[in-house]
Design a protein around this motif. Structure first.
Motif, PDB file in Angstrom:
ATOM      1  N   GLN A 166     -11.821   2.247  -8.188  1.00  0.00           N
ATOM      2  CA  GLN A 166     -11.520   1.015  -8.942  1.00  0.00           C
ATOM      3  C   GLN A 166     -12.693   0.038  -8.896  1.00  0.00           C
ATOM      4  O   GLN A 166     -13.044  -0.582  -9.906  1.00  0.00           O
ATOM      5  N   LEU A 167     -13.307  -0.112  -7.719  1.00  0.00           N
ATOM      6  CA  LEU A 167     -14.448  -1.045  -7.596  1.00  0.00           C
ATOM      7  C   LEU A 167     -15.633  -0.556  -8.424  1.00  0.00           C
ATOM      8  O   LEU A 167     -16.354  -1.344  -9.045  1.00  0.00           O
ATOM      9  N   ALA A 168     -15.828   0.783  -8.432  1.00  0.00           N
ATOM     10  CA  ALA A 168     -16.941   1.331  -9.209  1.00  0.00           C
ATOM     11  C   ALA A 168     -16.718   1.094 -10.704  1.00  0.00           C
ATOM     12  O   ALA A 168     -17.628   0.664 -11.420  1.00  0.00           O
ATOM     13  N   LYS A 169     -15.509   1.333 -11.154  1.00  0.00           N
ATOM     14  CA  LYS A 169     -15.202   1.133 -12.590  1.00  0.00           C
ATOM     15  C   LYS A 169     -15.436  -0.324 -12.992  1.00  0.00           C
ATOM     16  O   LYS A 169     -16.054  -0.613 -13.999  1.00  0.00           O
ATOM     17  N   SER A 188       1.307   2.592   2.209  1.00  0.00           N
ATOM     18  CA  SER A 188       2.523   2.116   1.526  1.00  0.00           C
ATOM     19  C   SER A 188       2.097   0.994   0.599  1.00  0.00           C
ATOM     20  O   SER A 188       0.915   0.656   0.509  1.00  0.00           O
ATOM     21  N   ALA A 189       3.067   0.380  -0.029  1.00  0.00           N
ATOM     22  CA  ALA A 189       2.763  -0.701  -0.966  1.00  0.00           C
ATOM     23  C   ALA A 189       2.280  -1.969  -0.256  1.00  0.00           C
ATOM     24  O   ALA A 189       1.861  -2.925  -0.923  1.00  0.00           O
ATOM     25  N   THR A 190       2.312  -1.993   1.075  1.00  0.00           N
ATOM     26  CA  THR A 190       1.760  -3.158   1.787  1.00  0.00           C
ATOM     27  C   THR A 190       0.322  -2.944   2.263  1.00  0.00           C
ATOM     28  O   THR A 190      -0.284  -3.861   2.821  1.00  0.00           O
ATOM     29  N   GLN A 191      -0.202  -1.751   2.077  1.00  0.00           N
ATOM     30  CA  GLN A 191      -1.568  -1.473   2.561  1.00  0.00           C
ATOM     31  C   GLN A 191      -2.543  -2.529   2.035  1.00  0.00           C
ATOM     32  O   GLN A 191      -2.370  -3.070   0.936  1.00  0.00           O
ATOM     33  N   TYR A 192      -3.603  -2.762   2.811  1.00  0.00           N
ATOM     34  CA  TYR A 192      -4.589  -3.739   2.344  1.00  0.00           C
ATOM     35  C   TYR A 192      -5.954  -3.070   2.147  1.00  0.00           C
ATOM     36  O   TYR A 192      -6.634  -2.732   3.114  1.00  0.00           O
ATOM     37  N   PRO A 193      -6.349  -2.862   0.879  1.00  0.00           N
ATOM     38  CA  PRO A 193      -7.694  -2.363   0.605  1.00  0.00           C
ATOM     39  C   PRO A 193      -8.677  -3.536   0.700  1.00  0.00           C
ATOM     40  O   PRO A 193      -8.648  -4.440  -0.125  1.00  0.00           O
ATOM     41  N   ASP A 194      -9.490  -3.522   1.725  1.00  0.00           N
ATOM     42  CA  ASP A 194     -10.294  -4.699   2.090  1.00  0.00           C
ATOM     43  C   ASP A 194     -11.592  -4.771   1.275  1.00  0.00           C
ATOM     44  O   ASP A 194     -12.599  -4.166   1.629  1.00  0.00           O
ATOM     45  N   PHE A 195     -11.530  -5.552   0.186  1.00  0.00           N
ATOM     46  CA  PHE A 195     -12.724  -5.723  -0.659  1.00  0.00           C
ATOM     47  C   PHE A 195     -13.708  -6.699  -0.023  1.00  0.00           C
ATOM     48  O   PHE A 195     -14.875  -6.732  -0.391  1.00  0.00           O
ATOM     49  N   THR A 196     -13.246  -7.518   0.946  1.00  0.00           N
ATOM     50  CA  THR A 196     -14.111  -8.586   1.464  1.00  0.00           C
ATOM     51  C   THR A 196     -15.300  -8.019   2.244  1.00  0.00           C
ATOM     52  O   THR A 196     -16.331  -8.669   2.354  1.00  0.00           O
ATOM     53  N   ASN A 197     -15.143  -6.818   2.770  1.00  0.00           N
ATOM     54  CA  ASN A 197     -16.241  -6.189   3.523  1.00  0.00           C
ATOM     55  C   ASN A 197     -16.878  -5.012   2.791  1.00  0.00           C
ATOM     56  O   ASN A 197     -17.820  -4.408   3.302  1.00  0.00           O
ATOM     57  N   ALA A 198     -16.312  -4.672   1.620  1.00  0.00           N
ATOM     58  CA  ALA A 198     -16.843  -3.522   0.876  1.00  0.00           C
ATOM     59  C   ALA A 198     -18.220  -3.854   0.320  1.00  0.00           C
ATOM     60  O   ALA A 198     -18.546  -5.021   0.066  1.00  0.00           O
ATOM     61  N   LYS A 199     -19.021  -2.803   0.161  1.00  0.00           N
ATOM     62  CA  LYS A 199     -20.356  -2.982  -0.432  1.00  0.00           C
ATOM     63  C   LYS A 199     -20.498  -2.081  -1.647  1.00  0.00           C
ATOM     64  O   LYS A 199     -19.927  -0.987  -1.683  1.00  0.00           O
ATOM     65  N   ALA A 213     -10.567 -13.322  -8.823  1.00  0.00           N
ATOM     66  CA  ALA A 213      -9.115 -13.285  -9.073  1.00  0.00           C
ATOM     67  C   ALA A 213      -8.667 -11.825  -9.211  1.00  0.00           C
ATOM     68  O   ALA A 213      -7.600 -11.432  -8.718  1.00  0.00           O
ATOM     69  N   TRP A 214      -9.485 -11.013  -9.860  1.00  0.00           N
ATOM     70  CA  TRP A 214      -9.156  -9.576  -9.995  1.00  0.00           C
ATOM     71  C   TRP A 214      -9.154  -8.903  -8.618  1.00  0.00           C
ATOM     72  O   TRP A 214      -8.242  -8.140  -8.295  1.00  0.00           O
ATOM     73  N   LEU A 215     -10.176  -9.217  -7.815  1.00  0.00           N
ATOM     74  CA  LEU A 215     -10.251  -8.589  -6.479  1.00  0.00           C
ATOM     75  C   LEU A 215      -9.008  -8.915  -5.651  1.00  0.00           C
ATOM     76  O   LEU A 215      -8.440  -8.048  -4.992  1.00  0.00           O
ATOM     77  N   LYS A 216      -8.613 -10.183  -5.712  1.00  0.00           N
ATOM     78  CA  LYS A 216      -7.470 -10.613  -4.885  1.00  0.00           C
ATOM     79  C   LYS A 216      -6.130 -10.222  -5.495  1.00  0.00           C
ATOM     80  O   LYS A 216      -5.094 -10.291  -4.810  1.00  0.00           O
ATOM     81  N   GLY A 217      -6.144  -9.857  -6.759  1.00  0.00           N
ATOM     82  CA  GLY A 217      -4.882  -9.591  -7.447  1.00  0.00           C
ATOM     83  C   GLY A 217      -4.766  -8.142  -7.906  1.00  0.00           C
ATOM     84  O   GLY A 217      -4.334  -7.272  -7.156  1.00  0.00           O
ATOM     85  N   ASP A 218      -5.223  -7.890  -9.148  1.00  0.00           N
ATOM     86  CA  ASP A 218      -4.998  -6.568  -9.753  1.00  0.00           C
ATOM     87  C   ASP A 218      -5.630  -5.430  -8.960  1.00  0.00           C
ATOM     88  O   ASP A 218      -5.082  -4.323  -8.922  1.00  0.00           O
ATOM     89  N   VAL A 223      -4.315  -0.415  -6.302  1.00  0.00           N
ATOM     90  CA  VAL A 223      -4.452   0.574  -5.219  1.00  0.00           C
ATOM     91  C   VAL A 223      -3.097   0.767  -4.528  1.00  0.00           C
ATOM     92  O   VAL A 223      -2.668   1.904  -4.281  1.00  0.00           O
ATOM     93  N   GLN A 224      -2.417  -0.331  -4.273  1.00  0.00           N
ATOM     94  CA  GLN A 224      -1.112  -0.232  -3.583  1.00  0.00           C
ATOM     95  C   GLN A 224      -0.106   0.585  -4.394  1.00  0.00           C
ATOM     96  O   GLN A 224       0.735   1.285  -3.839  1.00  0.00           O
ATOM     97  N   GLN A 225      -0.183   0.457  -5.713  1.00  0.00           N
ATOM     98  CA  GLN A 225       0.840   1.075  -6.579  1.00  0.00           C
ATOM     99  C   GLN A 225       0.361   2.361  -7.250  1.00  0.00           C
ATOM    100  O   GLN A 225       1.046   2.888  -8.134  1.00  0.00           O
ATOM    101  N   ARG A 226      -0.790   2.851  -6.855  1.00  0.00           N
ATOM    102  CA  ARG A 226      -1.355   4.006  -7.561  1.00  0.00           C
ATOM    103  C   ARG A 226      -0.472   5.255  -7.427  1.00  0.00           C
ATOM    104  O   ARG A 226      -0.312   6.018  -8.382  1.00  0.00           O
ATOM    105  N   GLY A 227       0.089   5.451  -6.248  1.00  0.00           N
ATOM    106  CA  GLY A 227       0.962   6.614  -6.056  1.00  0.00           C
ATOM    107  C   GLY A 227       2.141   6.551  -7.021  1.00  0.00           C
ATOM    108  O   GLY A 227       2.496   7.545  -7.670  1.00  0.00           O
TER     109      GLY A 227
END
Ligand SMILES: NC(=O)C1=CN([C@@H]2O[C@H](COP(=O)(O)OP(=O)(O)OC[C@H]3O[C@@H](n4cnc5c(N)ncnc54)[C@H](O)[C@@H]3O)[C@@H](O)[C@H]2O)C=CC1
Ligand SMILES: O=C([O-])CC(=O)C(=O)O
Length: 330
Positions: A166-169, A188-199, A213-218, A223-227
């Protein structure tokens, strides 16, 4: 020639099994000079289907494949195993959360944990894929008397791969440019994909992507709902990408992690990292030191936004643990 590695796979006749076995047998997991033996575990009613899968494995004439043992007997299935990949369990259907499967699937992992402890090789490592994988892995580890807890893992790598994609796209880069992506907590749907440290290309993702806003939202919810999105689109839960993530996870645990990076996998929390409670299987930033040793990378910055998200997913893991306390020996 090297000594063969024995891999046990539960649910071997299922969707993920079908996408996984042939890659392991071909050498895609342990390399082109490493023979493998497969012990394929299924429930009795699925043995005829498994027989068909074994016929297909035979028909591939894989040079590295030394032995195939199909069985419904857990002792037989885990005998001498070096890697136990626990896939076998019921997948969710549309409208369910993965945690809803705990009542059906949780009990599978008591007997499997006991059988691993009794039969596996002394260096056994276990990766749980079957959902809800974190808490199933906790049940398994808790019932595998004598096997160190640091040999049990639950899979959050599919989430990491999804997040990188998703970040690459969004940034118009290739996903191989995305590093330092940690999935925190529960698969699960509560998982946190941490963009704040991603490079991305070595720069902070938050600099490369200006749409915060996209990073913190969509981004997070995708990622949480992809399954669930895949179940909706395919009418069945993800299989090839899950098998691929299982391969990625094992490879990342067998090979030292590139300097400065980390990978995501849920490990048994000893209570000494990031304030995460002891006694749950939580995904964190992990570095593999050598084949067989790994560590949690401490000191990854956790800002207030991230802390709120991590707290939510850890709380869910604590609730799941409470719900299965009868399956966890004191
Ligand atoms: N952690 C992750 O990222 C992911 C986890 N999953 C989970 O993986 C699991 C398997 O998914 P699929 O292969 O699509 O399901 P599937 O229904 O196609 O296959 C599951 C197989 O497990 C077998 N099985 C059931 N109980 C068993 C037991 N006690 N011992 C051995 N085998 C048993 C079934 O007979 C079946 O062949 C599900 O729980 C699914 O939710 C799926 C995708 C990603
Ligand atoms: O969503 C599901 O139920 C299957 C799964 O774990 C995933 O695709 O991440």
């Amino acid at each position: 020639m090297k000594e063969p590695i024995t891999v046990s796979i539960t649910g071997a006749a299922g969707q993920i099994g079908y996408a996984l076995l042939f890659r392991i047998a071909s050498g895609a997991l342990f390399g082109p000079d490493q023979p493998v033996k497969l012990r394929l575990i299924e429930i009795e009613p699925a043995l005829p289907t498994l027989e068909g899968v074994v016929m297909e494995l035979d028909d591939c004439a894989f040079p590295l494949l030394r032995e195939i043992v199909p069985t419904a007997d857990l002792n037989e299935g885990f005998r001498g195993t070096n890697w136990a990949l626990l896939v076998g369990s019921v997948p969710r259907k549309g409208g369910m959360e993965r945690g809803d499967l705990l009542g059906i699937n949780g009990k599978i992992f008591t007997g499997q944990g006991q059988a691993i402890a009794k039969n596996a090789a002394s260096d056994v490592r276990t990766l749980v894929v079957g959902n809800p994988c974190n808490t199933n892995a906790l049940i398994c580890a808790s019932n595998a008397d004598g096997v160190p807890k640091d040999r049990f893992f639950a899979m959050t790598r599919l989430d990491e791969n999804r997040a990188k994609s998703q970040l690459a796209k969004k940034s118009g880069t290739h996903h191989s440019e995305v590093t330092n992506l940690c999935i925190w907590g529960n698969h699960s749907a509560t998982q946190y994909p941490d963009f704040t440290n991603a490079k991305i290309g070595g720069k902070p993702a938050t600099e490369v992507i200006s749409d915060h806003a996209w990073l913190k939202g969509d981004f997070i919810t995708t990622v949480q709902q992809r399954g669930a999105a895949i179940i909706k689109a395919r009418g069945a839960s993800s299989a090839a990408s899950a098998a691929n993530a299982a391969i990625d996870t094992v490879m990342s645990l067998v090979n030292p992690t590139p300097a400065g990076d980390w990978h995501s996998v849920a490990v048994y929390s000893d209570g000494s990292h990031y304030g995460i409670a002891k006694g749950i299987m939580a995904s964190m930033p992990i570095r593999t030191v050598t084949n067989g040793t790994w560590e949690v990378i401490d000191g990854v910055p956790v800002d207030e936004f991230s802390q709120g998200k991590i707290d939510a997913t850890i709380n869910e893991l604590l609730e799941e643990r409470d719900a299965v306390k009868d399956l966890i020996p004191a």
